[in-house]
Design a protein around this motif. Structure first.
Motif: not given
Length: 377
Positions: A210-214
């Motif tokens: 996702d956008r948060k790198g998860r």
């Protein structure tokens, strides 16, 4: 094109040349003293300080024709002599062996592994001559100093430069055909399975973030092969039941056919305009103007090495034009003392030079300096 390719090409091709010459010297029952002298003379010329300092300067990779000229001079730095047909065969074997080793590198940086292994074996050839061993050690140190700090991108560019250099060479070598690593058209049969490069994940997994790198989802895709994590042991790369040897002398076993080569019909002629034509003409002009027919002391007796099974086979290969004619489609030039030819070539080179600037990193003095240094050895 990488400007750091030439030293690796020269050292690795020179190492392959020494492997082959050592095998042929043994096959011809050459005396131990003569064999040791040949190795010491060639390695001493190859790793001389001034020559290596010039070679390690950033510069473009030479063409096959120019590189073969330099290696021919290197092979004749001793009392041993090769006729043109045998030199053609020697060059083919050198290039195809190095090409196969480059193909087997799991990652571009493993090109250094090939080079280090060649240097280690060369050191063994001259182990009884401390002066020459010191020259090899000093070159080894310089190679580590220059190449160990290069970024991964530079090694990738270096590998691409090598692949371009090799792309039209499809000479069939009997030892490769026997081991089924080369097809009958001269191309190598590379497996799509085996260990991946060190530090690289086995392919087949897709991860989405996702956008948060998860990581949010995983998927898989067919790879078309069976890949495993790398298993490295010293200078070997384990590939299933096969041990891939990078830069190791493959002529040490009992292979009576190791110096047999044959042309593939897929070889292209080198009719692409040569951007280094001016430099090559300067090299040949200097070569022909300074090379002596006999550059050995009068007290020493030279001997000839034949890379063919019989003298008749060697003569037939020479009469048919040899590898040089079939590969490059050019007129063979005899590198002997010929003042008239040297003058003509110098005039031609001068015409090229008029009104034209030397490209950066490609001054005509570079190639001249290399052969001039070899003349002085």
């Amino acid at each position: 094109m990488s400007v750091r390719t030439l030293p690796l090409v020269f050292i690795n091709l020179g190492g392959e040349m020494l492997y082959i010459l050592d095998q042929r010297l043994q096959a011809h029952n050459t005396s131990e003293d003569n064999s040791e002298k040949v190795m010491n003379d060639i390695v001493g010329a190859m790793f001389s300080k001034d020559f290596m300092d010039e070679l390690l300067k950033p510069q473009q990779l030479y063409s096959h024709r120019t590189l073969k000229t330099v290696l021919t001079r290197l092979a004749h730095a001793s009392i041993m002599r090769l006729n043109p047909a045998s030199m053609d065969r020697l060059y083919e074997l050198m290039v195809m062996a190095f090409k196969y080793q480059v193909f087997l590198c799991p990652r571009p940086k493993d090109l250094l592994l090939i080079t280090y292994n060649h240097i280690d074996t060369i050191r063994e050839f001259v182990r009884h001559t401390p002066v020459v061993v010191n020259q090899v050690d000093e070159t080894h140190r310089k190679i580590i100093e220059v190449y160990s700090s290069l970024p991964e991108g530079e090694f990738q560019l270096l590998r691409q430069t090598l692949l371009i250099f090799f792309q039209d060479m499809h000479v069939r070598v009997s030892i490769f055909l026997k081991n089924k690593v080369q097809n009958h058209n001269g191309r190598f049969a590379l497996l799509t399975s085996g260990p991946v490069p060190h530090g690289i994940d086995v392919p087949g997994l897709i991860r989405m973030f996702d956008r948060k790198g998860r990581e949010v989802r995983r998927g898989e895709f067919p790879t078309g092969g069976s890949y495993t994590s790398p298993i490295r042991q010293g200078c070997f790369e384990l590939h299933g039941d096969r041990v891939i040897r990078l830069g190791i002398n493959m002529y040490t076993g009992n292979h009576p056919e190791e110096t047999h080569t044959s042309k593939s019909h897929s070889v292209k002629k080198d009719d692409v305009p040569n951007l280094l034509a001016k430099e090559e003409l300067n090299l040949l002009a200097r070569l022909m103007g300074s090379m002596k027919a006999e550059n050995m002391p009068e007290t020493e007796t030279g001997f000839r090495i034949n890379l063919f099974t019989t003298d008749q086979e060697e003569e037939d290969a020479g009469a048919s034009g040899g590898a040089e004619q079939s590969l490059f489609g050019v007129i063979n030039i005899q590198a002997m003392q010929d003042e008239h030819v040297a003058t003509q070539l110098a005039q031609i080179a001068g015409q090229f030079a008029e009104g034209e600037e030397q490209p950066e990193n490609l001054s005509s003095s570079k190639g001249d300096d290399l052969l001039a240094m070899m003349d002085d050895l």
